[in-house]
Design an enzyme around this catalytic site. Sequence first.
Site, PDB file in Angstrom:
ATOM      1  N   PRO A 160      39.551  16.051  27.389  1.00  0.00           N
ATOM      2  CA  PRO A 160      40.173  17.388  26.609  1.00  0.00           C
ATOM      3  C   PRO A 160      41.579  17.095  25.861  1.00  0.00           C
ATOM      4  O   PRO A 160      41.881  17.417  24.986  1.00  0.00           O
ATOM      5  CB  PRO A 160      40.461  18.400  27.598  1.00  0.00           C
ATOM      6  CG  PRO A 160      39.336  18.330  28.478  1.00  0.00           C
ATOM      7  CD  PRO A 160      39.073  16.899  28.742  1.00  0.00           C
ATOM      8  N   ILE A 178      30.567  15.315  25.315  1.00  0.00           N
ATOM      9  CA  ILE A 178      29.721  14.476  26.014  1.00  0.00           C
ATOM     10  C   ILE A 178      28.287  14.744  25.524  1.00  0.00           C
ATOM     11  O   ILE A 178      27.802  15.631  26.013  1.00  0.00           O
ATOM     12  CB  ILE A 178      29.660  14.071  27.583  1.00  0.00           C
ATOM     13  CG1 ILE A 178      31.188  13.967  27.744  1.00  0.00           C
ATOM     14  CG2 ILE A 178      28.818  12.884  27.902  1.00  0.00           C
ATOM     15  CD1 ILE A 178      31.974  12.640  27.093  1.00  0.00           C
ATOM     16  N   LEU A 201      33.768   9.119  27.752  1.00  0.00           N
ATOM     17  CA  LEU A 201      35.280   8.445  27.354  1.00  0.00           C
ATOM     18  C   LEU A 201      36.320   9.431  27.259  1.00  0.00           C
ATOM     19  O   LEU A 201      37.351   9.608  27.854  1.00  0.00           O
ATOM     20  CB  LEU A 201      35.112   7.310  26.325  1.00  0.00           C
ATOM     21  CG  LEU A 201      36.235   6.703  25.851  1.00  0.00           C
ATOM     22  CD1 LEU A 201      36.886   5.831  27.002  1.00  0.00           C
ATOM     23  CD2 LEU A 201      36.148   5.890  24.787  1.00  0.00           C
ATOM     24  N   SER A 202      35.933  10.290  26.249  1.00  0.00           N
ATOM     25  CA  SER A 202      36.996  11.237  25.698  1.00  0.00           C
ATOM     26  C   SER A 202      37.118  12.229  26.922  1.00  0.00           C
ATOM     27  O   SER A 202      36.355  12.803  27.701  1.00  0.00           O
ATOM     28  CB  SER A 202      36.329  11.875  24.427  1.00  0.00           C
ATOM     29  OG  SER A 202      36.482  11.127  23.399  1.00  0.00           O
ATOM     30  N   GLU A 205      33.277   9.018  17.345  1.00  0.00           N
ATOM     31  CA  GLU A 205      33.421   7.670  17.512  1.00  0.00           C
ATOM     32  C   GLU A 205      34.740   7.112  16.721  1.00  0.00           C
ATOM     33  O   GLU A 205      34.919   6.120  16.208  1.00  0.00           O
ATOM     34  CB  GLU A 205      32.231   6.965  16.888  1.00  0.00           C
ATOM     35  CG  GLU A 205      30.861   7.267  17.479  1.00  0.00           C
ATOM     36  CD  GLU A 205      30.583   6.806  18.808  1.00  0.00           C
ATOM     37  OE1 GLU A 205      31.536   6.498  19.348  1.00  0.00           O
ATOM     38  OE2 GLU A 205      29.461   6.463  18.895  1.00  0.00           O
ATOM     39  N   GLY A 206      35.864   8.239  16.999  1.00  0.00           N
ATOM     40  CA  GLY A 206      37.142   7.934  16.105  1.00  0.00           C
ATOM     41  C   GLY A 206      37.106   8.302  15.002  1.00  0.00           C
ATOM     42  O   GLY A 206      36.398   8.167  13.976  1.00  0.00           O
ATOM     43  N   GLY A 230      29.178   0.928  18.629  1.00  0.00           N
ATOM     44  CA  GLY A 230      28.848   2.463  18.220  1.00  0.00           C
ATOM     45  C   GLY A 230      29.219   3.032  16.826  1.00  0.00           C
ATOM     46  O   GLY A 230      28.383   3.860  16.241  1.00  0.00           O
ATOM     47  N   GLY A 277      41.532  12.614  23.261  1.00  0.00           N
ATOM     48  CA  GLY A 277      40.260  11.900  22.326  1.00  0.00           C
ATOM     49  C   GLY A 277      40.775  10.491  21.608  1.00  0.00           C
ATOM     50  O   GLY A 277      40.242   9.671  22.244  1.00  0.00           O
TER      51      GLY A 277
END
Length: 391
Positions: free
Chosen positions: A134, A163, A131-132, A368-369, A247, A137
Amino acid sequence: MPATRLMPTEIGEDLIELTRTICDRSLRPKVDEVERQAEGGEVFPREVFAELGQAGLLSLPFPEEHGGGGQPYEVYLQVIEEIASAWMSVAVGTSVHSLTCFPVATFASPEQQATLLPGMLSGDQLGAYCLSEPQAGSDVAAMATRATCDGDGWRLKGRKAWISHAGHADFYTTFARTSDDGAKGVSCFVVPADAEGLDFAPPEKKMGLHGDTVREVFFEDVPVSDDRRIGEVGQGMSIAMAALDSGRLGIAAAATGLAQAALDLAAGYATEREQFGRTIGENQGLAFMLADLEAAVTSARATYLHAARLKDAGRAFSRQAAVAKLVATDAAMRVTTDAVQVLGGAGYTADFPAERYFREAKITQIFEGTNQIQRLVISRDLLRPRSHRRR
């Protein structure tokens, strides 16, 4: 001493005991050596994940008809906590694997589930969650990785950052832009590890969690068939956010297990280390510090279990998941910091795991945030009109 747990079923109790046995037999004897080796170069404990998979611990919260354990999230998260108390890298990897399976288990068609989930949940496979990026984010909607329609399939171009399992995973649950329509222009794909054009950067050199290999993933015109697109075109952002709710609970449980390990170490040391003719634990100032740490760990556990029970009951739990992630990871940072303090100079050496716990705790406040994002999620939900507020 393992903390007391409340299990909804006898099966849950058996799973916790099985997890503790595996932790004592296979994780604790290896963790320090592997983490040290991995710090100097890539060492990925795939054999540990294989043992967890054979025991059925990599697929607990997923449907039995597709090879999952059919267990409540409340049980699954307590398994994560137990693993984290022994080896944080493996607990994070277990949570990441569940994160990668969630989109297929929740949003895929029955035909896709029948095709993909048995392998994903077999215990032999590991997934990576892409998902993320560079430059994307916390601002996920800014992602630049693009999927272009190519006949009856797609071509993926771009890069993903931070990842876990990259280069070791068997599949990559990947989010890519299928249009320029902001958050509505993202779709979800399951990319097989042997896809042509999939490549990886060298492993990141990290402060901690050395057993959790993290890399950039490069998609160089990677072909993906349309039957590996999960959900509708443009549904990817809602899929990603739903997966992250679950998650975040995995990370909250892992952070709680890490904090419990640090507390156990500090309390044990305080009963053995003598200064001025008595154990340091007999000093009220230190005893009260340990009491506060116990309160922090217990509070963290309560928050993630509360959110898990809401999820298991089919109720909204996004805000509670954010609270759990915030509370548990801040608690892990505090407990591990104070554990180093209790051990004094010994806590600053690699002779004791306190310094490793401290290094591992920091990332829990970021992935995860970030915890700033959790505060944003919580405050936005609190300030909704009462009729729209999630409880």
